[in-house]
Design an enzyme around this catalytic site. Structure first.
Site, PDB file in Angstrom:
ATOM      1  N   GLU A  79       0.840  -1.204   0.000  1.00 35.34           N
ATOM      2  CA  GLU A  79       0.000   0.000   0.000  1.00 35.34           C
ATOM      3  C   GLU A  79       0.874   1.253   0.000  1.00 35.34           C
ATOM      4  OE1 GLU A  79      -3.578   2.053   2.687  1.00 35.34           O
ATOM      5  OE2 GLU A  79      -2.984  -0.024   3.046  1.00 35.34           O
ATOM      6  N   GLU A  83      -3.020  10.822   2.357  1.00 38.77           N
ATOM      7  CA  GLU A  83      -4.176  10.933   3.237  1.00 38.77           C
ATOM      8  C   GLU A  83      -4.220  12.323   3.875  1.00 38.77           C
ATOM      9  OE1 GLU A  83      -4.771   6.491   5.011  1.00 38.77           O
ATOM     10  OE2 GLU A  83      -2.913   7.517   5.564  1.00 38.77           O
TER      11      GLU A  83
END
Length: 349
Positions: A79, A83
């Site tokens: 991943e 964010e």
């Protein structure tokens, strides 16, 4: 959630275990959204022009993710994140997550964004190659990581965006539901193939496709319909909209899923949408079950109203399977045994 794995040795025991595990995981008070590409690729460049959502307690994101990373069966976690944490929309968090479910390795860093991510559109970029991962904002590099975790980003990843609320106040701040509804606006997305030295101007990337969201392309994108541990919301396809050339993710109260507001203006014109050559024969669809495509144990609702559910090994209805979706994965193994705040469980409905 930390549920010990139990061996079930008879059909009666299976039924009893299923009854004991029944939890209405769609009874959450809030609804969020997740958008994902149906195709996963190995390496590339990914850009999105976005105005992020922000309120204390929320996460507005763009990320690369290898479907199935959350399954605690020894497979690698893969991943790469951008964010915006609602408690501080003046910055975003970059992160690489590797390791394995329950034993992830992370490398969070924070980067200033001006104007704030929820006040203006910015172009966010991720470059993923065998040698480095690079993050950019408005064409300017803000982080580049080489070696280390990058060498563990194996296999394929899909591009995803989501808007949700974490239960970890220490991470994202105390949730302020008075700020709802919230919206993340995506003006356009560009995806580039990794072509070392063969791109424009001798770059390592060649444009593969562009989406300006004049319409929603269901052959390219999927809408999430799931939840995960530590998430205050259920991610639902009801909170994804295509309006006035903008893709919109919403965070709302349950039962109030809608967008009736005005789409913000982006002074940068959107590019024309384009399509890449079909690659479905070799791609890994992110909309599949959380287990690899080679597995035969994934639950697939048939045309009839009941099926043999691989989750519990019993005859059941799709609705019952949905009730149990974030307690066990499609292999029948308990998910998230170490209570990690980030994992995903796909389910059919």
């Amino acid at each position: 959630m930390n549920i010990k794995k139990t061996a079930v040795k008879s059909a009666l025991a299976v039924a009893a275990a299923a009854a004991a595990l029944t939890t209405n995981v769609s009874a959450k008070d809030f609804s969020g959204a997740e958008l994902y590409t149906l195709e996963e690729v190995q390496y590339g460049k990914f850009e999105a022009r976005m105005k992020m959502a922000a309120a204390s307690g929320t996460v507005s994101s763009m990320f690369l993710y290898q479907n199935g990373s959350e399954i605690a069966d020894g497979r690698p976690w893969v991943e790469v994140d951008i964010e915006v944490l609602g408690k501080n929309p003046g910055s975003f968090q970059s992160n690489i997550i590797t390791g394995k479910a329950g034993a992830q390795k992370t490398s969070e860093k924070h980067h200033a964004v001006s104007p704030a991510a929820d006040q203006a559109f910015h172009t966010y970029g991720l470059e993923w190659t065998p040698n480095y991962v690079r993050w950019t904002v408005d064409g300017q590099e803000v982080r580049k990581t080489e070696g280390g975790q990058v060498s563990n980003l194996t296999g394929t990843q899909g591009l995803r965006f989501n808007l949700w609320s974490s239960e970890s106040a220490a991470w994202v701040g105390q949730f302020d539901e008075s700020k709802l509804p919230l919206f993340q606006f995506i003006n356009w997305v560009k995806v580039y193939k990794y072509t070392p030295g063969q791109g424009e101007g001798g770059s390592d990337f060649t444009l593969d496709w562009t989406d300006n969201f004049d319409t929603f392309d269901g052959s390219r994108w999927g809408k999430g319909d799931w939840t995960f541990d530590g998430n205050r919301v259920d991610l639902t396809d009801k909170n994804i909209y295509s309006r006035d050339g903008m893709l919109i993710l919403a965070l709302t109260r349950k039962g109030q899923e809608s967008f009736n507001g005005q789409v913000p203006r982006d002074d940068e014109p959107a590019p024309q949408s384009s399509s890449s050559a079909p690659a479905s024969s070799s791609s890994v669809p992110a909309s599949s079950s959380s287990v690899p495509a080679s597995s035969s144990s994934a639950f697939v609702p048939p045309s009839s109203s009941s099926a043999t559910n691989a989750i519990h090994g019993m005859r059941t209805t799709p609705a019952v399977a949905k009730e149990h979706r974030n307690l066990v994965n499609a292999k029948g193994a308990k998910v998230n045994p170490n209570g990690h705040k980030r994992y995903r469980v796909n389910f059919e409905h």
